[in-house]
Every structure is written in C-alpha cells, then in structure tokens.
Design a protein around this motif. Structure first.
Motif, PDB file in Angstrom:
ATOM      1  N   ILE A  90      39.562  27.440  48.614  1.00 50.25           N
ATOM      2  CA  ILE A  90      40.022  27.481  47.229  1.00 50.25           C
ATOM      3  C   ILE A  90      41.537  27.319  47.194  1.00 50.25           C
ATOM      4  O   ILE A  90      42.267  28.063  47.852  1.00 50.25           O
ATOM      5  N   LEU A  91      42.026  26.344  46.424  1.00 53.21           N
ATOM      6  CA  LEU A  91      43.449  26.219  46.118  1.00 53.21           C
ATOM      7  C   LEU A  91      43.601  26.587  44.652  1.00 53.21           C
ATOM      8  O   LEU A  91      43.118  25.872  43.769  1.00 53.21           O
TER       9      LEU A  91
ATOM     10  N   VAL B 117      40.141  22.884  43.575  1.00 55.51           N
ATOM     11  CA  VAL B 117      41.260  23.312  42.746  1.00 55.51           C
ATOM     12  C   VAL B 117      40.753  24.186  41.607  1.00 55.51           C
ATOM     13  O   VAL B 117      39.866  23.779  40.831  1.00 55.51           O
ATOM     14  N   HIS B 118      41.337  25.376  41.496  1.00 55.09           N
ATOM     15  CA  HIS B 118      40.970  26.325  40.446  1.00 55.09           C
ATOM     16  C   HIS B 118      42.239  26.819  39.760  1.00 55.09           C
ATOM     17  O   HIS B 118      43.200  27.211  40.433  1.00 55.09           O
ATOM     18  N   LEU B 119      42.242  26.811  38.437  1.00 51.49           N
ATOM     19  CA  LEU B 119      43.393  27.246  37.650  1.00 51.49           C
ATOM     20  C   LEU B 119      43.013  28.428  36.773  1.00 51.49           C
ATOM     21  O   LEU B 119      41.954  28.414  36.127  1.00 51.49           O
ATOM     22  N   VAL B 120      43.875  29.439  36.754  1.00 53.57           N
ATOM     23  CA  VAL B 120      43.688  30.599  35.880  1.00 53.57           C
ATOM     24  C   VAL B 120      44.620  30.424  34.699  1.00 53.57           C
ATOM     25  O   VAL B 120      45.845  30.539  34.831  1.00 53.57           O
ATOM     26  N   GLU B 121      44.061  30.103  33.558  1.00 53.45           N
ATOM     27  CA  GLU B 121      44.843  29.790  32.363  1.00 53.45           C
ATOM     28  C   GLU B 121      44.078  30.204  31.117  1.00 53.45           C
ATOM     29  O   GLU B 121      42.911  29.848  30.967  1.00 53.45           O
ATOM     30  N   THR B 122      44.736  30.929  30.210  1.00 56.88           N
ATOM     31  CA  THR B 122      44.083  31.369  28.975  1.00 56.88           C
ATOM     32  C   THR B 122      44.489  30.536  27.769  1.00 56.88           C
ATOM     33  O   THR B 122      43.851  30.625  26.726  1.00 56.88           O
TER      34      THR B 122
ATOM     35  N   GLY C  94      35.623  33.015  49.278  1.00 63.25           N
ATOM     36  CA  GLY C  94      35.956  32.129  50.381  1.00 63.25           C
ATOM     37  C   GLY C  94      37.433  32.129  50.676  1.00 63.25           C
ATOM     38  O   GLY C  94      38.227  32.797  50.006  1.00 63.25           O
ATOM     39  N   PRO C  95      37.854  31.369  51.699  1.00 62.28           N
ATOM     40  CA  PRO C  95      39.271  31.279  52.037  1.00 62.28           C
ATOM     41  C   PRO C  95      40.079  30.811  50.826  1.00 62.28           C
ATOM     42  O   PRO C  95      39.649  29.924  50.085  1.00 62.28           O
ATOM     43  N   LEU C  96      41.274  31.412  50.655  1.00 62.68           N
ATOM     44  CA  LEU C  96      42.037  31.198  49.430  1.00 62.68           C
ATOM     45  C   LEU C  96      43.500  30.926  49.732  1.00 62.68           C
ATOM     46  O   LEU C  96      44.133  31.636  50.526  1.00 62.68           O
ATOM     47  N   LEU C  97      44.040  29.906  49.102  1.00 64.28           N
ATOM     48  CA  LEU C  97      45.479  29.687  49.019  1.00 64.28           C
ATOM     49  C   LEU C  97      45.841  29.736  47.545  1.00 64.28           C
ATOM     50  O   LEU C  97      45.302  28.956  46.743  1.00 64.28           O
ATOM     51  N   LEU C  98      46.736  30.645  47.186  1.00 65.44           N
ATOM     52  CA  LEU C  98      47.035  30.885  45.775  1.00 65.44           C
ATOM     53  C   LEU C  98      48.525  30.759  45.534  1.00 65.44           C
ATOM     54  O   LEU C  98      49.344  31.310  46.288  1.00 65.44           O
TER      55      LEU C  98
END
Length: 362
Positions: free
Chosen positions: A80-81, A111-116, A145-149
């Motif tokens: 996960i990026l 690619v995962h984005l946290v956005e409201t 899973g493995p994560l780069l944030l």
C-alpha cells in the motif's frame, strides 16, 4: 455572519461551551459548511500554499524516499502506498513519477488516499487519472499489508484540546458565548485527564488526541506488517506548552473564532510526543529533523541544479527561489519538521542522521 457560526452559537446556547477539538471538527469538517468540504483552499486564489505546490522537487524526493524504503523492505508485492490529506494530488503525482524509475515499484503499489473533501478529491482524480486510486475517509480504513505512508501538513489540522493550569489543577479551555459572539473561556472545574501532569499556574498545554491515536495505531501496524510512515509538518521538536491555535485566511493570520468554516484552523504538531508514543507501541521513530536538513540529505540541491541546467533565466530563478523557500532556515527549512515511524527491522532510513538514538524501540 456565516451559516456555520450561527449554527455553532445555537449549539453552545443550547448545550453549553464546547471544547476546541469539537469546534475545530465542526469548522473544518461540518458536512455542509465545513472549510474543507466547501472549497479548494490551496494556491494563490486560496488561503495557503503547501510544499508540493511550491516545487515538483518536494514530491519527487519523497517519492524517491518511498522507493528506497520499498527496496529496503525487500520489494514486497503488493504493498500500500498511501497519503493522508493529499491536497490536489500534486505530491502523489510527483512521487509516483520519480519512484517509477525503480523497476517494479509502480506494478507493485496500490495507491490509497485519505481525503474527506469532495472538491479536493475531484482535483486528485484528475491529476492521478493515469493511476488506479482508492479513496478513504480515515487512515483506519486503509487495507492491510505492508505500508508506505506520506503525510504533508496533515497533522496540523487535526482537532486539539487546550488546558490552562490553575492553582488547583488543569482547566480545559472552551469555546463559549460572550455579548459579541464566540469567545474563549475556561471550564470551572479541573479535569482528571491530566492528573500527574506538572505545570505552573498560567501554563497552557496543548494535546492532539487524534494525532496520538494515529501514531499509536500506525506504529503497531508497521511493527507487525512492515513499512514506514513519513510526516512533514510544522511545530517544535519538543514541548507541549504554549498556545499555537491559529486561523489562516487569504495567506494571512485571522481570528480563529471570527468566521468558522471560512478559514483554515491549525495548531503546531508536537513531534516529540508522537515519537515517544510510536516507540512505546513497538515501532522505531527517527527525527524530527528540519525539513531543510531532510531534503538536503535526499539531494534537493543536486535536483535543483539539474532542473535549472540549460533553462532560461526566469526558470532558473524560479527553481532557486523554490529551493530557498523549501530549505532556508528562515523559510520552511526549520519551521517544518520531518518525523518517520517505521518497522524497527528496517534500521536507519534515508534523510535522517546516522546513528539516531531514536531508532531504539521501546
């Protein structure tokens, strides 16, 4: 008077004074009138500008940092990026372009984005149209899973609580009503939340429960599943005393109580506290270091030379100005800090001083 201010005043008139954390949550995230719900706040026409919008160099170097960490992790596939608070998507777009130079990186990352913000999600969707992207409401929704944030100027907008030391203990600072409208005041009774916390009468203490919870949960995940999280934000290396609650509107400071929903509300990040929380949860923490020092270690000056080479004088001056703004000690270079939380098995991370004692977990 803004619609949200009227709603908050009615709420306080009905229920009594509210904590600054609740006030911030309403002002920034109200589902109809919240600041981040109703606008794109970035750029010259907005209220502030962030590092990714100043120069592509910032996002490129963070992307290369992520690629280097992925290599240190043994190149897991998939991984996960993620980015928290990705603005217009500029940082992620620049990061993916740079990280894509490492074979296998783009094929392995999700690619995962946290956005409201609906407005900002629309920007992100357009800028990142070439990539498959998933959006989430909170960091807790990210898949396992493995994560780069990556998180640039995310923590500063999380709701804070403030407490003022009295003769008999700590009183929470609240938002209530005066004859002219919203006003700060103190809870009449002391709180048990800070029992055992030392202080002198008049001291003001800030804490950010959401940031502390995030540091703890991320640290536990990274220690168990692998990866690293990089936070870039502004605030002191140590200490939690002092009032840093502020509003920014049209690139200047404003009264945080004047027009809720019409200005950005932020507070300094207390990096030292977050690093200690991460270590107690079993992760390693490196930093905080100044943004200028971090970017210099990653090669921003060399990148600036490459960008300016063979270009016209106007472009060369723009690159030099961006470099100065991102790294200068009187600009963003020292005000902004960089903190990494990681799987302790990774060891020292790029951009941080070698032999950092904060590598020791626990």
């Amino acid at each position: 008077m803004s619609a949200l201010r009227r709603e908050i005043e009615n709420l306080i008139a009905s229920e009594g004074p509210i904590g600054i954390d609740r006030y911030m949550a309403l002002a920034l995230g109200h589902p109809v009138h919240g600041y981040y719900v109703t606008r794109d706040p970035l750029g010259a026409a907005g209220d502030f500008i962030t590092a990714p919008e100043i120069s592509q160099m910032f996002g490129e170097l963070l992307g290369l940092w992520a690629a280097a960490i992925w290599d240190m992790m043994g190149r897991p596939a998939p991984f996960i990026l993620a980015e928290l608070g990705p603005g217009r998507g500029t940082l992620m777009a620049d990061a993916l372009r740079a990280a894509g130079r490492l074979p296998g990186f783009l094929d392995s990352c999700a690619v995962h984005l946290v956005e409201t913000s609906p407005a900002l999600r629309a920007h992100q969707r357009a800028v990142l149209a070439r990539h498959a992207v998933a959006w989430h409401e909170s960091a807790g929704d990210l898949p396992g899973g493995p994560l780069l944030l990556l998180a640039n100027e995310f923590l500063d907008a999380l709701p804070i609580r403030q407490f003022v030391r009295g003769e008999g203990g700590w009183h929470e600072r609240l938002v209530g009503l005066s004859e002219t409208g919203l006003a700060f005041g103190l809870a009449p009774h002391t709180t048990s939340d800070l029992d055992g916390t030392a202080g002198r009468p008049g001291d003001l203490l800030e804490i950010c429960p959401a940031a502390r919870s995030l540091a703890d949960s991320l640290a536990r995940r990274l220690a168990a599943s692998g990866g690293a999280a990089l936070f870039v934000d502004y605030g002191p290396r140590e200490g939690e005393l002092g009032d840093s609650f502020q509003a920014v509107r049209r690139h200047g400071f404003a009264d945080p109580l004047a027009d809720p929903g019409e200005a950005d509300l932020t507070a300094h990040v207390r990096f030292g506290a977050l690093a200690r929380i991460a270590r107690r949860a079993g992760a390693a923490a490196q930093g905080p270091v100044g943004q200028g020092e971090f970017l210099a270690a990653l090669g921003i000056r060399e990148r600036a030379v490459a960008l300016a080479r063979g270009r016209d004088e106007t472009t060369s001056r723009a690159v030099a100005a961006a470099l100065a703004r991102l790294t200068g000690p009187k600009e963003m270079g020292e005000l902004f800090k960089v903190l990494a939380i990681s799987d302790p098995r990774l060891g020292p991370l790029p951009g941080f001083p070698p032999g950092d004692a904060s590598l020791r977990a626990g």
